[in-house]
Design a protein around this motif. Structure first.
Motif, PDB file in Angstrom:
ATOM      1  N   ASN A 152       0.836  -1.194   0.000  1.00 25.20           N
ATOM      2  CA  ASN A 152       0.000   0.000   0.000  1.00 25.20           C
ATOM      3  C   ASN A 152       0.872   1.245   0.000  1.00 25.20           C
ATOM      4  O   ASN A 152       0.847   2.025   0.964  1.00 25.20           O
ATOM      5  CB  ASN A 152      -0.915  -0.060   1.229  1.00 25.20           C
ATOM      6  CG  ASN A 152      -1.969   1.033   1.217  1.00 25.20           C
ATOM      7  OD1 ASN A 152      -2.001   1.877   0.322  1.00 25.20           O
ATOM      8  ND2 ASN A 152      -2.821   1.027   2.220  1.00 25.20           N
ATOM      9  N   PRO A 153       1.665   1.469  -1.074  1.00 25.28           N
ATOM     10  CA  PRO A 153       2.563   2.623  -1.072  1.00 25.28           C
ATOM     11  C   PRO A 153       1.815   3.956  -1.048  1.00 25.28           C
ATOM     12  O   PRO A 153       2.322   4.933  -0.505  1.00 25.28           O
ATOM     13  CB  PRO A 153       3.356   2.474  -2.376  1.00 25.28           C
ATOM     14  CG  PRO A 153       2.565   1.561  -3.219  1.00 25.28           C
ATOM     15  CD  PRO A 153       1.813   0.664  -2.296  1.00 25.28           C
ATOM     16  N   ALA A 154       0.594   3.980  -1.595  1.00 26.96           N
ATOM     17  CA  ALA A 154      -0.164   5.237  -1.613  1.00 26.96           C
ATOM     18  C   ALA A 154      -0.361   5.771  -0.187  1.00 26.96           C
ATOM     19  O   ALA A 154      -0.141   6.945   0.090  1.00 26.96           O
ATOM     20  CB  ALA A 154      -1.500   5.040  -2.315  1.00 26.96           C
ATOM     21  N   SER A 155      -0.764   4.875   0.742  1.00 34.56           N
ATOM     22  CA  SER A 155      -0.944   5.318   2.129  1.00 34.56           C
ATOM     23  C   SER A 155       0.392   5.689   2.765  1.00 34.56           C
ATOM     24  O   SER A 155       0.468   6.634   3.553  1.00 34.56           O
ATOM     25  CB  SER A 155      -1.616   4.227   2.967  1.00 34.56           C
ATOM     26  OG  SER A 155      -2.970   4.109   2.598  1.00 34.56           O
ATOM     27  N   ASP A 156       1.454   4.925   2.395  1.00 35.04           N
ATOM     28  CA  ASP A 156       2.779   5.245   2.933  1.00 35.04           C
ATOM     29  C   ASP A 156       3.231   6.632   2.489  1.00 35.04           C
ATOM     30  O   ASP A 156       3.953   7.312   3.203  1.00 35.04           O
ATOM     31  CB  ASP A 156       3.809   4.197   2.485  1.00 35.04           C
ATOM     32  CG  ASP A 156       3.449   2.804   3.003  1.00 35.04           C
ATOM     33  OD1 ASP A 156       2.717   2.737   4.012  1.00 35.04           O
ATOM     34  OD2 ASP A 156       3.883   1.808   2.412  1.00 35.04           O
ATOM     35  N   PHE A 157       2.790   7.041   1.285  1.00 38.22           N
ATOM     36  CA  PHE A 157       3.131   8.379   0.805  1.00 38.22           C
ATOM     37  C   PHE A 157       2.150   9.439   1.312  1.00 38.22           C
ATOM     38  O   PHE A 157       2.173  10.576   0.854  1.00 38.22           O
ATOM     39  CB  PHE A 157       3.175   8.411  -0.728  1.00 38.22           C
ATOM     40  CG  PHE A 157       4.386   7.757  -1.317  1.00 38.22           C
ATOM     41  CD1 PHE A 157       5.658   8.123  -0.880  1.00 38.22           C
ATOM     42  CD2 PHE A 157       4.279   6.784  -2.291  1.00 38.22           C
ATOM     43  CE1 PHE A 157       6.789   7.516  -1.414  1.00 38.22           C
ATOM     44  CE2 PHE A 157       5.408   6.172  -2.822  1.00 38.22           C
ATOM     45  CZ  PHE A 157       6.664   6.542  -2.385  1.00 38.22           C
ATOM     46  N   GLY A 158       1.262   9.038   2.196  1.00 36.50           N
ATOM     47  CA  GLY A 158       0.368  10.023   2.810  1.00 36.50           C
ATOM     48  C   GLY A 158      -0.865  10.359   1.992  1.00 36.50           C
ATOM     49  O   GLY A 158      -1.444  11.424   2.145  1.00 36.50           O
ATOM     50  N   ILE A 159      -1.279   9.446   1.105  1.00 36.86           N
ATOM     51  CA  ILE A 159      -2.561   9.637   0.413  1.00 36.86           C
ATOM     52  C   ILE A 159      -3.562   8.707   1.090  1.00 36.86           C
ATOM     53  O   ILE A 159      -3.559   7.506   0.851  1.00 36.86           O
ATOM     54  CB  ILE A 159      -2.469   9.286  -1.091  1.00 36.86           C
ATOM     55  CG1 ILE A 159      -1.242   9.955  -1.718  1.00 36.86           C
ATOM     56  CG2 ILE A 159      -3.744   9.710  -1.815  1.00 36.86           C
ATOM     57  CD1 ILE A 159      -0.950   9.469  -3.140  1.00 36.86           C
ATOM     58  N   PRO A 160      -4.362   9.236   1.992  1.00 43.46           N
ATOM     59  CA  PRO A 160      -5.201   8.360   2.805  1.00 43.46           C
ATOM     60  C   PRO A 160      -6.310   7.705   1.986  1.00 43.46           C
ATOM     61  O   PRO A 160      -6.798   8.279   1.003  1.00 43.46           O
ATOM     62  CB  PRO A 160      -5.794   9.302   3.847  1.00 43.46           C
ATOM     63  CG  PRO A 160      -5.754  10.645   3.218  1.00 43.46           C
ATOM     64  CD  PRO A 160      -4.598  10.652   2.266  1.00 43.46           C
TER      65      PRO A 160
END
Lengths: 260, 202
Positions: A123-131
């Motif tokens: 889940n890289p999107a959440s890791d990059f702060g896109i909730p």
């Protein structure tokens, strides 16, 4: 949500019937938290008993086995995979709600996680702060101004309302990732969702058990929790809806409790 | 000139009085809001400490009971949870019920603490509402989306205490009123039997 299925017309035919059915029962003018609008209570209670039996015999033991057997990181990956498959449907619903920004975010998350996130297992999107923001067709109907309707407990799915039942139905049958009757192997979204539900049931086993099996009236408690949580998701909370126990007609408090 | 002098004097006095009146409620209000917020800050710190302690379940439940009694307006919560039947209860019955309610809540919610290991709660905002103060906080769980926990605080008991909480919109008091109402129905409205049941429940 691409129109991929020949059954799409049938689905919309059924949908309009359900929407009409939902409109047939009018809501009481003042919605009170204490008194849920539940005209089908006796049949709902039968469904509840059925769901309890399904949970006791199948779902609870299966979920415990699943959570105990599968190591946590792998279980997390499966959950991300399932969540990722729900993003296109979320994007479509956000579009229908007129929320272009969230639709773009859901689509962006899907593209990102499907590529650099190993088909959604990471889940890289959440890791990059896109909730992640979830939505569903029930919410779309709410945005369109349909009222909640009566409380309904659905077999297998559990607590719902008339509006959300329509939502569950539409989301399921219009999503090519969960419903592909001609090519069962493509129902991957459906299987992933079942695993995600098993994971939730297993991880929060004690909490769910306390509601389902330790309550004096698990039907009423599940109904109350579902309705409040769903309204919170859809409307957010507002102080207008707070009950004030200090102003409660049943408890006339501060003459007595402290003068004991 | 006397008139001028008087005018100035009047003006200054009324200005001072007015300023005083206008200034007075503001700091008081702000102070209570800050107090309400700091009450929840302390409560959250205590809860975080219990979660982090890694004690046994029973020890956590005992700790939680102490926290509950210290920070919550237990009598009003018990009374609300009992609902309309509280009106017909004697003070003896209410005392026994409130004691059983305290233990029941501590066991029921104390058990849940195990699922919160590794979690932390953070106070986000405070504001005045009709029945007191609303303190919003966010709970961050490992591997889960953060969720919202809201506390309602009032000083109507004579002390600043919380009297209700909402977890993702789910009203704790209302949920307990439903549960306890069902337990009372099962005992056909007998509060003494309900109290006996409550001592074992949770």
């Amino acid at each position: 949500m691409r129109p991929t299925h020949p059954s799409r017309n049938t689905v919309f035919g059924l949908l309009s019937t359900l929407v009409l059915a939902a409109c047939a029962v009018s809501e009481p003018g003042q919605r009170q938290n204490d008194a849920p609008f539940d005209p089908y209570e006796s049949s709902n209670r039968n469904v509840h008993s059925f769901n309890l039996a399904v949970d006791r015999v199948f779902f609870r033991p299966a979920s415990k086995g699943y959570t105990n057997l599968i190591p946590d990181p792998i279980e997390d990956s499966f959950n991300s995979f399932s969540a990722n498959l729900s993003e296109p449907g979320d994007a479509a619903n956000f579009l229908l709600q007129g929320d272009f920004k969230q639709a773009g975010i859901s689509l962006g998350r899907f593209l990102m996680n499907s590529t650099i996130g190993f088909a959604g297992l990471a889940n890289p999107a959440s890791d990059f702060g896109i909730p992640e923001t979830d939505t569903d067709f029930g919410e779309t109907l709410a945005v369109w101004g349909f009222s909640e309707g009566a409380y309904i407990e659905l077999p297998f799915f559990g607590p719902s309302t008339q509006r959300d039942s329509v939502g569950v139905f539409v989301d399921f049958f219009t999503n090519p990732l969960t419903f592909a009757p001609a090519r069962p192997i493509e129902n991957v979204g459906f299987y992933a969702n079942v695993l995600e539900r098993l994971s939730d049931r297993g991880r929060y086993s004690d909490t769910v058990d306390s509601i389902l099996y330790q309550s004096a009236d698990s039907y009423a408690v599940a109904r109350l929790i579902y309705l409040q949580n769903r309204r919170f998701e859809l409307e957010g909370d507002s102080s207008d809806s707070y009950v004030d126990p200090y102003a409660d007609p049943f408890s006339d408090p501060y003459e007595d409790p402290y003068a004991q | 000139m006397p008139s001028n002098f008087l005018f100035r004097r009047n003006f200054l006095m009324s200005a001072a009085v007015f300023a005083g009146v206008a200034a007075l409620p503001m700091p008081v209000l702000a102070l209570s809001e800050a107090q309400a917020r700091s009450l929840i800050d302390q409560l959250v710190a205590d809860i975080n400490r219990v979660i982090a302690s890694g004690k046994s379940e029973n020890a956590m439940i005992r700790d939680f009971e102490k926290i509950f009694i210290k920070y919550a307006d237990v009598p009003i919560m018990a009374r609300y949870a009992l609902g309309s039947d509280a009106r017909g209860a004697t003070s003896e019955q209410m005392r026994a019920f409130t004691a059983a309610f305290t233990g029941y809540i501590s066991r029921k919610y104390g058990k849940r603490f195990r699922e919160f290991i590794g979690a932390s709660i953070e106070v986000k905002s405070a504001r005045k509402i009709k029945s007191g103060y609303e303190i919003r906080s966010t709970a961050n769980l490992r591997g889960e989306a953060p969720f919202e926990v809201t506390f309602l605080v009032s000083d109507k008991s004579g002390k600043l205490k919380f009297f209700n909480m909402f977890i993702e919109g789910v009203n704790m008091l209302l949920t307990e009123r439903t549960e306890i109402g069902a337990m009372l129905d099962r005992r056909k409205g007998n509060i003494n039997e309900l109290t006996a049941d409550l001592k074992r429940a949770g």
